[in-house]
Design a protein around this motif. Sequence first.
Motif, mmCIF file in Angstrom:
data_model
loop_
_atom_site.group_PDB
_atom_site.id
_atom_site.type_symbol
_atom_site.label_atom_id
_atom_site.label_comp_id
_atom_site.label_asym_id
_atom_site.label_seq_id
_atom_site.Cartn_x
_atom_site.Cartn_y
_atom_site.Cartn_z
ATOM 1 N N GLY A 6 0.812 -1.209 0.000
ATOM 2 C CA GLY A 6 0.000 0.000 0.000
ATOM 3 C C GLY A 6 0.846 1.258 0.000
ATOM 4 O O GLY A 6 2.060 1.202 0.197
ATOM 5 N N SER A 7 0.201 2.404 -0.188
ATOM 6 C CA SER A 7 0.951 3.659 -0.213
ATOM 7 C C SER A 7 1.130 4.195 1.211
ATOM 8 O O SER A 7 0.437 3.778 2.127
ATOM 9 C CB SER A 7 0.210 4.675 -1.073
ATOM 10 N N GLY A 8 2.069 5.112 1.373
ATOM 11 C CA GLY A 8 2.294 5.722 2.687
ATOM 12 C C GLY A 8 3.143 4.851 3.584
ATOM 13 O O GLY A 8 3.700 3.840 3.160
ATOM 14 N N ALA A 9 3.228 5.267 4.856
ATOM 15 C CA ALA A 9 4.080 4.565 5.814
ATOM 16 C C ALA A 9 3.544 3.170 6.104
ATOM 17 O O ALA A 9 2.336 2.986 6.252
ATOM 18 C CB ALA A 9 4.147 5.363 7.113
ATOM 19 N N ARG A 10 4.441 2.218 6.191
ATOM 20 C CA ARG A 10 4.082 0.816 6.421
ATOM 21 C C ARG A 10 5.074 0.216 7.398
ATOM 22 O O ARG A 10 6.243 0.613 7.427
ATOM 23 C CB ARG A 10 4.168 0.026 5.103
ATOM 24 N N PHE A 11 4.631 -0.780 8.161
ATOM 25 C CA PHE A 11 5.541 -1.422 9.105
ATOM 26 C C PHE A 11 5.336 -2.936 9.090
ATOM 27 O O PHE A 11 4.226 -3.426 9.306
ATOM 28 C CB PHE A 11 5.325 -0.877 10.519
ATOM 29 N N MET A 12 6.408 -3.662 8.800
ATOM 30 C CA MET A 12 6.354 -5.118 8.744
ATOM 31 C C MET A 12 7.400 -5.689 9.697
ATOM 32 O O MET A 12 8.542 -5.237 9.702
ATOM 33 C CB MET A 12 6.662 -5.612 7.316
ATOM 34 N N LEU A 13 6.977 -6.654 10.504
ATOM 35 C CA LEU A 13 7.876 -7.214 11.510
ATOM 36 C C LEU A 13 7.729 -8.734 11.601
ATOM 37 O O LEU A 13 6.623 -9.260 11.526
ATOM 38 C CB LEU A 13 7.574 -6.575 12.872
ATOM 39 N N LEU A 14 8.869 -9.403 11.750
ATOM 40 C CA LEU A 14 8.858 -10.850 11.977
ATOM 41 C C LEU A 14 9.591 -11.171 13.272
ATOM 42 O O LEU A 14 10.641 -10.589 13.563
ATOM 43 C CB LEU A 14 9.522 -11.586 10.808
ATOM 44 N N VAL A 15 9.010 -12.093 14.030
ATOM 45 C CA VAL A 15 9.617 -12.543 15.277
ATOM 46 C C VAL A 15 10.537 -13.727 14.968
ATOM 47 O O VAL A 15 10.102 -14.702 14.358
ATOM 48 C CB VAL A 15 8.531 -12.979 16.285
ATOM 49 N N LEU A 16 11.781 -13.602 15.396
ATOM 50 C CA LEU A 16 12.755 -14.671 15.162
ATOM 51 C C LEU A 16 12.941 -15.473 16.452
ATOM 52 O O LEU A 16 13.330 -14.931 17.488
ATOM 53 C CB LEU A 16 14.093 -14.056 14.729
ATOM 54 N N HIS A 17 12.689 -16.752 16.357
ATOM 55 C CA HIS A 17 12.779 -17.623 17.543
ATOM 56 C C HIS A 17 14.206 -18.139 17.693
ATOM 57 O O HIS A 17 14.560 -19.173 17.147
ATOM 58 C CB HIS A 17 11.782 -18.776 17.422
ATOM 59 N N ASP A 18 15.003 -17.389 18.421
ATOM 60 C CA ASP A 18 16.422 -17.723 18.542
ATOM 61 C C ASP A 18 16.851 -17.830 20.006
ATOM 62 O O ASP A 18 18.020 -17.676 20.332
ATOM 63 C CB ASP A 18 17.270 -16.664 17.815
ATOM 64 N N ASP A 19 15.882 -18.087 20.870
ATOM 65 C CA ASP A 19 16.204 -18.147 22.293
ATOM 66 C C ASP A 19 15.889 -19.548 22.837
ATOM 67 O O ASP A 19 14.794 -19.820 23.332
ATOM 68 C CB ASP A 19 15.409 -17.081 23.055
ATOM 69 N N ALA A 20 16.876 -20.431 22.752
ATOM 70 C CA ALA A 20 16.680 -21.824 23.164
ATOM 71 C C ALA A 20 16.564 -21.952 24.675
ATOM 72 O O ALA A 20 16.090 -22.975 25.179
ATOM 73 C CB ALA A 20 17.837 -22.687 22.655
ATOM 74 N N VAL A 21 16.962 -20.919 25.382
ATOM 75 C CA VAL A 21 16.920 -20.997 26.841
ATOM 76 C C VAL A 21 15.541 -20.599 27.369
ATOM 77 O O VAL A 21 14.891 -21.335 28.098
ATOM 78 C CB VAL A 21 18.009 -20.094 27.468
ATOM 79 N N ARG A 22 15.095 -19.411 26.972
ATOM 80 C CA ARG A 22 13.831 -18.925 27.521
ATOM 81 C C ARG A 22 12.615 -19.405 26.733
ATOM 82 O O ARG A 22 11.510 -19.424 27.235
ATOM 83 C CB ARG A 22 13.847 -17.393 27.579
ATOM 84 N N GLU A 23 12.817 -19.731 25.430
ATOM 85 C CA GLU A 23 11.701 -20.254 24.643
ATOM 86 C C GLU A 23 12.212 -21.400 23.775
ATOM 87 O O GLU A 23 12.686 -22.389 24.311
ATOM 88 C CB GLU A 23 11.044 -19.138 23.792
#
Lengths: 341, 341
Positions: free
Chosen positions: B251-268
């Motif tokens: 779409g036009s205008g400001a946009r925000f895309m985010l992905l969560v990376l599961h890189d914490d073998a200790v806490r998750e």
Amino acid sequence: MTPQNQLPSWNDSAARTAILDFIARITKKGGSEFVPPAERIATFDNDGTLWCEQPLPVQLYFAIDRVKALAPQHPDWKTTEPFASLLKGDLKTALAGGERALLELAVATHAGMTTAEFEQIVKDWIATAKHPKTDKLFTEMIYQPMFELLAYLRANGFKTYIVSGGGIEFMRPWAEQTYGIQPEQVVGSSIKTKFEMRDGKPVLVRLPELNFNDDKGGKPVAINQHIGRRPIAAFGNSDGDREMLEYTQGGSGARFMLLVLHDDAVREYAYGPAKGLPDVKLGAFTQALYDQTKKDGWTVVSMKNDWNRIFAFEEEKETVRQKVAPVTVQTEVEPVGLAVK
Amino acid sequence: MTPQNQLPSWNDSAARTAILDFIARITKKGGSEFVPPAERIATFDNDGTLWCEQPLPVQLYFAIDRVKALAPQHPDWKTTEPFASLLKGDLKTALAGGERALLELAVATHAGMTTAEFEQIVKDWIATAKHPKTDKLFTEMIYQPMFELLAYLRANGFKTYIVSGGGIEFMRPWAEQTYGIQPEQVVGSSIKTKFEMRDGKPVLVRLPELNFNDDKGGKPVAINQHIGRRPIAAFGNSDGDREMLEYTQGGSGARFMLLVLHDDAVREYAYGPAKGLPDVKLGAFTQALYDQTKKDGWTVVSMKNDWNRIFAFEEEKETVRQKVAPVTVQTEVEPVGLAVK
């Protein structure tokens, strides 16, 4: 606002009293019938409930205009039904094919483009398309009493939804400006769409395949799919709305079901169940439905008796008249509308 | 609240800065990137984005528990896959049939009852079902930083939606209490339903047939169908979210895309694209997706580095510890969670 000022286009009738009473009961804090705002869901049919669906549903005029606009690119339409008859202006023959003809017409005029392109086509059309009898924009053919009712419900914490047999993407481009109903609160029939990258841009392409028919038993299904809550109030005008009203009534606590009866041949159209009225197939309010309203305690609004104004432009007309003859003040509104050609 | 107080479970990282910056730009009245509140739509994947999806997605535990509960009524399941292996506790063999096995499992456990009955089944289950490793309720396995983000977006005029490959009717019964997301803002996969009168009452019956698979290219399709607007922000964690983020960015205008990376073998759990990490099929964040985040300028959140807390119960544990030994104040939070058995 006191109840006396509410719904000014509604006469002081049993229907208006029933609405005000229902709202009073479900909003009374501490009352036995109080409903939390989050659960105040009201669903409205569109064609014949919020705006005029005669002599033909508005979306059918849109499809006809699209066939005319697209005909030069489809020379075969000259010899293929339903297009051939439609292009000759013979609507009766064109629609003789029933639902299949309507679906072919819908697919030919509603599919093949992206959702964004279709939105623009609808916006351009609705900005100028006019009712064949009143010469008013279709968006001016909305019922002023229902417009007031939408606003009144929202003022009392309701979320108002359209749940229509019409196309969801046909309604969204103008529903917010016309009714104050946002795109996410419009539910309707749809064709399938497909995500794809087109010229490097992510788009949704409209496919020539029915996705969902939002009519009759489909209405409760769509309500559950889109809203996930059972409405506490539902409004319709035809057999296609019966299941939506039944589903609404089936929940616990206070419920309100209303049907609009088209019995005003002077200001709008008469196609209700009363004897001697014309038998209009599309959007019919059958005798069986009328009997059910009595059995189930649903409210029936007589457009003729319960509404002192049907269209907002009726008032405009009066205003114009007053401007022309400012000395002679009109005390009574002359019936205007569809009988005035 | 000043930006300094926002998102307390997020470290002062590039990801947090990117979020705060985006919100500041689109809410600045008169600014070139201002977005009216009605258009502030944010969509969130659920499994692996808002709550833990390891070692198995929560809905799969639900289906397994339902198979066990229903088994006495289905003696044939003892010799029919995927049920036979599942009842023996051999999940690997049960799921060897891939998507077909999953669909059979879903239909056997999710269809045949009314929508109201299914809602109650889910409510009863989610009230007590616990994660196999942490022994916490699944509803406690939500990511505290994402919970804060949902609240922060809503405080800035956003409508927050779940758009998940999970079942829409599986999520709705607990999404409001858990995330503050109302039923009408939950979008997901579904089976078909049918309106009928059962014992004189209007109900929707859940049918053993897939209606919609809300994953990959299906996500933009469902967003358009349910919301009718293109989101301006989208959040996911896997290949199944790629098209949703692409569509959002388109779409036009400001946009925000985010992905969560599961890189914490200790806490998750660690199942990201980094070398040497286990290859988890369900909910995979592939190398190709990781490369695309760089190319398209999407924000990647490292759970390990960008979140100072993953689950709310981490804090509870600390509180308990302080109660036990009130004199010895803990200044550093010991890593707790899935590695602690």
